[in-house]
Design an enzyme around this catalytic site. Structure first.
Site, PDB file in Angstrom:
ATOM      1  N   ASP A  53       0.793  -1.237  -0.105  1.00 27.37           N
ATOM      2  CA  ASP A  53       0.030   0.067  -0.053  1.00 27.37           C
ATOM      3  C   ASP A  53       0.871   1.065  -0.031  1.00 27.37           C
ATOM      4  OD1 ASP A  53      -2.412   1.603   0.738  1.00 27.37           O
ATOM      5  OD2 ASP A  53      -1.588   1.722   2.472  1.00 27.37           O
ATOM      6  N   LEU A  54       0.298   2.306  -0.296  1.00 30.05           N
ATOM      7  CA  LEU A  54       1.158   3.812  -0.392  1.00 30.05           C
ATOM      8  C   LEU A  54       1.193   4.510   0.899  1.00 30.05           C
ATOM      9  CD1 LEU A  54       3.308   5.566  -2.007  1.00 30.05           C
ATOM     10  CD2 LEU A  54       1.027   6.537  -2.788  1.00 30.05           C
ATOM     11  N   ASP A  55      -0.125   5.263   0.999  1.00 28.36           N
ATOM     12  CA  ASP A  55      -0.326   6.172   1.906  1.00 28.36           C
ATOM     13  C   ASP A  55      -0.246   5.349   3.398  1.00 28.36           C
ATOM     14  OD1 ASP A  55      -1.100   8.300   0.554  1.00 28.36           O
ATOM     15  OD2 ASP A  55      -2.852   7.336   0.015  1.00 28.36           O
ATOM     16  N   THR A  60       1.810   9.914   4.255  1.00 24.39           N
ATOM     17  CA  THR A  60       0.871  10.700   3.786  1.00 24.39           C
ATOM     18  C   THR A  60      -0.486  10.907   4.196  1.00 24.39           C
ATOM     19  OG1 THR A  60       0.863   9.067   1.859  1.00 24.39           O
ATOM     20  CG2 THR A  60       1.863  11.344   1.273  1.00 24.39           C
ATOM     21  N   TRP A  73      -8.997  16.222   5.002  1.00 25.50           N
ATOM     22  CA  TRP A  73     -10.246  15.896   5.236  1.00 25.50           C
ATOM     23  C   TRP A  73     -10.884  16.658   6.445  1.00 25.50           C
ATOM     24  CZ3 TRP A  73     -12.999  14.002   1.526  1.00 25.50           C
ATOM     25  CH2 TRP A  73     -12.512  12.940   0.798  1.00 25.50           C
ATOM     26  N   LYS A 115      -8.777   5.217   6.069  1.00 27.00           N
ATOM     27  CA  LYS A 115      -7.430   4.871   5.159  1.00 27.00           C
ATOM     28  C   LYS A 115      -7.700   3.629   4.385  1.00 27.00           C
ATOM     29  CE  LYS A 115      -4.356   6.103   9.247  1.00 27.00           C
ATOM     30  NZ  LYS A 115      -3.417   5.756  10.409  1.00 27.00           N
ATOM     31  N   GLY A 116      -7.266   3.477   3.239  1.00 22.66           N
ATOM     32  CA  GLY A 116      -7.302   2.568   2.221  1.00 22.66           C
ATOM     33  C   GLY A 116      -8.610   2.880   1.528  1.00 22.66           C
ATOM     34  N   ARG A 154     -11.278   8.216  -2.393  1.00 24.53           N
ATOM     35  CA  ARG A 154     -11.691   9.760  -2.401  1.00 24.53           C
ATOM     36  C   ARG A 154     -13.345   9.814  -2.008  1.00 24.53           C
ATOM     37  NH1 ARG A 154      -9.467  13.361  -6.668  1.00 24.53           N
ATOM     38  NH2 ARG A 154      -7.582  11.922  -6.256  1.00 24.53           N
ATOM     39  N   SER A 184     -14.518   7.953   0.961  1.00 24.58           N
ATOM     40  CA  SER A 184     -14.095   8.929   1.997  1.00 24.58           C
ATOM     41  C   SER A 184     -15.136  10.031   2.252  1.00 24.58           C
ATOM     42  CB  SER A 184     -12.652   9.330   2.007  1.00 24.58           C
ATOM     43  OG  SER A 184     -11.712   8.499   1.858  1.00 24.58           O
ATOM     44  N   SER A 189      -2.605   0.681  -4.237  1.00 24.80           N
ATOM     45  CA  SER A 189      -3.009   1.698  -3.391  1.00 24.80           C
ATOM     46  C   SER A 189      -4.319   2.195  -3.943  1.00 24.80           C
ATOM     47  CB  SER A 189      -2.091   3.004  -3.677  1.00 24.80           C
ATOM     48  OG  SER A 189      -2.626   4.365  -3.264  1.00 24.80           O
ATOM     49  N   ALA A 190      -5.344   2.774  -3.097  1.00 23.81           N
ATOM     50  CA  ALA A 190      -6.576   3.409  -3.609  1.00 23.81           C
ATOM     51  C   ALA A 190      -6.553   4.675  -4.036  1.00 23.81           C
ATOM     52  CB  ALA A 190      -7.257   3.321  -2.034  1.00 23.81           C
ATOM     53  N   SER A 191      -5.259   5.500  -3.862  1.00 25.62           N
ATOM     54  CA  SER A 191      -5.086   6.661  -4.234  1.00 25.62           C
ATOM     55  C   SER A 191      -4.958   6.832  -5.561  1.00 25.62           C
ATOM     56  CB  SER A 191      -3.759   7.031  -3.446  1.00 25.62           C
ATOM     57  OG  SER A 191      -3.404   8.515  -3.971  1.00 25.62           O
ATOM     58  N   ASN A 214      -3.349   9.604  -6.606  1.00 26.69           N
ATOM     59  CA  ASN A 214      -2.255  10.480  -6.587  1.00 26.69           C
ATOM     60  C   ASN A 214      -0.958   9.584  -6.483  1.00 26.69           C
ATOM     61  OD1 ASN A 214      -3.710  13.132  -6.849  1.00 26.69           O
ATOM     62  ND2 ASN A 214      -4.397  12.635  -4.749  1.00 26.69           N
ATOM     63  N   LYS A 241     -11.044  -0.941  -1.452  1.00 27.15           N
ATOM     64  CA  LYS A 241     -10.775  -1.925  -0.290  1.00 27.15           C
ATOM     65  C   LYS A 241     -11.966  -1.808   0.887  1.00 27.15           C
ATOM     66  CE  LYS A 241      -5.942  -0.990  -0.968  1.00 27.15           C
ATOM     67  NZ  LYS A 241      -4.502  -0.175  -0.524  1.00 27.15           N
ATOM     68  N   GLU A 273       0.039  -3.404   4.511  1.00 24.39           N
ATOM     69  CA  GLU A 273      -0.978  -2.539   4.823  1.00 24.39           C
ATOM     70  C   GLU A 273      -1.097  -1.549   5.903  1.00 24.39           C
ATOM     71  OE1 GLU A 273      -3.792  -0.946   3.978  1.00 24.39           O
ATOM     72  OE2 GLU A 273      -4.013  -1.553   1.530  1.00 24.39           O
ATOM     73  N   ASP A 274      -1.508  -0.400   6.154  1.00 26.09           N
ATOM     74  CA  ASP A 274      -1.676   0.221   7.571  1.00 26.09           C
ATOM     75  C   ASP A 274      -3.094   0.472   7.749  1.00 26.09           C
ATOM     76  OD1 ASP A 274      -2.272   2.127   5.555  1.00 26.09           O
ATOM     77  OD2 ASP A 274      -1.909   3.788   6.811  1.00 26.09           O
TER      78      ASP A 274
HETATM   79  C1  G1P Z   1      -7.910   8.458  -1.311  1.00 26.92           C
HETATM   80  C2  G1P Z   1      -8.677   9.209  -0.388  1.00 26.92           C
HETATM   81  C3  G1P Z   1      -7.977   9.056   0.950  1.00 26.92           C
HETATM   82  C4  G1P Z   1      -7.760   7.564   1.391  1.00 26.92           C
HETATM   83  C5  G1P Z   1      -6.418   7.422   0.463  1.00 26.92           C
HETATM   84  C6  G1P Z   1      -5.796   5.941   0.637  1.00 26.92           C
HETATM   85  O1  G1P Z   1      -6.787   9.018  -1.714  1.00 26.92           O
HETATM   86  O2  G1P Z   1      -8.908  10.559  -0.656  1.00 26.92           O
HETATM   87  O3  G1P Z   1      -9.064   9.351   1.917  1.00 26.92           O
HETATM   88  O4  G1P Z   1      -7.020   7.641   2.768  1.00 26.92           O
HETATM   89  O5  G1P Z   1      -7.031   7.284  -0.838  1.00 26.92           O
HETATM   90  O6  G1P Z   1      -4.612   5.706  -0.012  1.00 26.92           O
HETATM   91  P1  G1P Z   1      -6.741  10.262  -3.159  1.00 26.92           P
HETATM   92  O7  G1P Z   1      -6.922   9.540  -4.518  1.00 26.92           O
HETATM   93  O8  G1P Z   1      -7.610  11.315  -2.982  1.00 26.92           O
HETATM   94  O9  G1P Z   1      -5.123  10.048  -3.308  1.00 26.92           O
HETATM   95 MG    MG Z   2      -2.692   3.161   3.685  1.00 25.78          MG
END
Ligand code: G1P
Ligand code: MG
Length: 217
Positions: free
Chosen positions: A8-10, A16, A24, A44-45, A48, A51, A113-115, A117, A144, A168-169
């Site tokens: 996972d990234l964040d 981050t 948020w 987390k995970g 957006r 969330s 990663s779910a992000s 970015n 996730k 994973e965190d």
């Molecule tokens: C998204 C969510 C954020 C969540 C993160 C997990 O990231 O905005 O709440 O904690 O994924 O990796 P984003 O696509 O906005 O970077």
């Molecule tokens: Mg994470």
């Protein structure tokens, strides 16, 4: 033996998670909601969009679709301001040692990663070239705890689920890895991540000997 290690990234590779929380929390303040760090665990995970839904549920706030879209852009713009200031110092302790050990031992390495970015962040901290595959929020439809992001990571590395190890965190991420039939390793608080196969507070506690055991298992 060749395994696939999916990170996972964040909150696992880079610190981050704190920037997501700040962005948020600021948004929540706008609707008079005091968003706590404990509540942030649920974010987390997750994506957006998801969330924001969770946040509005917590605040018992009903918003129009238009308003939600404005907030999603606003949240990401604030987050990107933090990201632009990032450098290699934001890499979490011992992450480079773990990545380099796995590379030296010819193991598969992917990002899950779910992000949305993820790529710019890995570029900013000069870690992009360590990954053979990147699966992020732009590649998946289910967030996730759905296992999609890790299943796609395993496919990209042509590795069976039973030979995949996920770092994973987040609670949602551990559940996703478990649902995929992979070995989940929590990085963070053991009381929060109790569903994981193993939990380490951070990578400094995870030795090369342990990595070798995972490779050989
Ligand atoms: C998204 C969510 C954020 C969540 C993160 C997990 O990231 O905005 O709440 O904690 O994924 O990796 P984003 O696509 O906005 O970077
Ligand atoms: Mg994470």
């Amino acid at each position: 033996m060749k395994k696939a290690f999916i990170f996972d990234l964040d909150g696992v590779i880079v610190d981050t998670a704190k920037f997501h929380y700040l962005a948020w929390r600021n948004l929540a303040k706008g609707i008079d909601f005091d968003f706590t760090e404990e509540q942030n665990e649920q974010f987390k995970g997750v994506s957006r969009v998801r969330s924001l839904e969770i946040l509005l549920d917590m605040a018992k706030y009903t918003a129009t679709q238009e308003q939600k879209e404005v907030w999603l852009v606003q949240k990401n713009e604030e987050y990107l301001k933090y990201i632009q200031k990032m450098d290699e110092s934001e890499i979490l302790p011992d992450v480079p040692r773990v990545l380099d050990y796995l590379i030296e031992n010819q193991q598969g390495i992917a990002l899950g990663s779910a992000s949305k970015n993820a790529r710019p962040i890995l570029e900013r901290v000069s870690l992009l070239d360590k990954f053979q595959a990147i699966v992020d929020g732009n590649d998946v439809t289910a967030a996730k705890p759905d296992p999609e992001v890790f299943v796609k990571g395993a496919q990209a590395l042509k590795t069976e689920a039973k030979d995949c190890i996920v770092f994973e965190d987040s609670i949602a991420g551990i559940q996703a890895a478990n649902a995929a039939g992979m070995i989940s390793i929590g990085i963070g608080d053991p009381t929060v991540l109790h569903e994981a196969f193993h939990v380490f507070t951070n990578f400094t506690e995870l030795s090369n000997d342990f990595l070798q055991e995972l490779i050989a298992s």
